[in-house]
Design a protein around this motif. Structure first.
Motif: not given
Lengths: 227, 117
Positions: A43-48
């Motif tokens: 989730n952190e990776a794709i919401t950057r």
């Protein structure tokens, strides 16, 4: 008098640097991670919204970054996370250009000052120090064969503006953008830099890594000459 | 003895990087859709220039011809490990074995099939 001039110049420089630092941490930080750690979950990776800059000093070529910030262009054809920028088309998924946002452009002095700050961010000097780039050159066709056919990197990356995959950053400008040691280290172990990156570890051999770096640098030079 | 075990357990927790397990649906959406498509039909945004088109995961006939072990191997070690395309990369450095096992089961829901069915 001379002392006063030096003092004034020092004040001016430190003022520019602190203004750059302020801009970096206020405006740039809205889309970029500057302080680390890098994304640990999907989730952190794709919401950057933008690339992680917490290791910018280990990654980018300073002169390229200064130039790009003044005249930014799209490097990832399908945006930071392609999943947010695709739509169904008549022949499968296609990029939805209307969802892609452009990067702001900066004035020359701001770009130079901000990049000077970014180049200080070097948490992975250890990984960079492990890389030894061997001098040498590669015939373009041989590099292309390795890249496309042997390692299959073209699945996600473009080696020219209209050939290759769309989900990864274009590779034909990577030699201009990236430090060669970073290219080698990222190919060797992408997850050491970004645990949730969608760049797989293909187990590329040492010789293969050297060839890929040479090929990417060659493409970068040709891309500059072609512009 | 107990304190030694505790020490080993503590070291394992502190030394080994532990990634949170991600769901198969999320992993598929992020890692597989780029080539296999948002519909799982092999028509992802990367497919156009590929010399070997990505597998259609909704093709029950083709997918039922592949065992769960083979699917596990191809995800973990890549297409070349089973004499298929090198364009399918090895994801063993990205996913845990458990995540790969979950992905195999997720593929079975996409094809609505089992091996040999």
């Amino acid at each position: 008098m001379r002392r006063l001039l030096i003092f004034s110049a020092a004040l001016f420089v430190s003022g520019a640097v602190s203004a750059a630092g302020e801009m970096l941490h206020k405006e740039c930080a809205a889309c970029h991670n500057l302080a680390g750690p890098v994304a640990q979950t999907l989730n952190e990776a794709i919401t950057r919204k933008g690339p992680d800059l917490s290791y910018a000093g280990n990654k980018y070529r300073q002169e390229w970054l200064e130039s790009w910030l003044q005249k930014p262009y799209r490097i990832r054809p399908a945006g930071m996370f392609y999943g947010d920028h695709i739509k169904p088309g008549s022949d499968g998924d296609e990029v939805d250009p209307g969802t892609l946002a452009d990067h702001v452009s900066l004035a020359g002095a701001d770009a130079v000052a901000i990049v000077a700050e970014l180049m200080k961010l070097r948490p992975h000097d250890d990984l960079i120090a492990k890389e030894k780039i061997e001098p040498g050159s590669i015939i373009k066709q041989m590099g292309e064969m390795s890249f496309d056919k042997f390692w299959g990197c073209m699945a996600c990356h473009r080696i020219e503006s209209d050939y290759g995959g769309l989900s990864g950053p274009e590779v034909y400008t990577a030699g201009q953008r990236l430090q060669p040691e970073f290219i080698a280290s990222f190919i060797r172990n992408p997850q050491a830099w970004e645990p949730r990156t969608w760049m797989p570890n293909k187990g590329v051999s040492e010789g293969g890594i050297q060839k890929m770096v040479q090929y990417i640098e060659l493409l970068g030079k040709e891309s500059v000459n072609g512009q | 003895m107990v304190s030694r075990l505790l020490l080993v357990a503590l070291l394992a927790v502190t030394v080994l990087p532990v990634q949170a397990k991600e769901s198969a649906a999320d992993n598929y959406r992020v890692y597989c859709v780029q080539c296999h498509g948002s519909q799982g039909d092999g028509k992802g945004i990367n497919a156009r220039d590929m010399s070997v088109v990505p597998r259609d995961h909704t093709d029950a006939k083709a997918m039922s011809g592949r065992s769960d072990d083979m699917l596990f191997k191809v995800i973990k070690e890549g297409g070349s490990s089973v004499s298929k395309s090198v364009l399918m990369p090895p994801w063993g450095g990205t996913f845990s074995d458990e995540e790969i096992q979950d992905l195999v089961q997720y593929l079975r829901t996409l094809c609505k099939c089992k091996f040999g069915s």
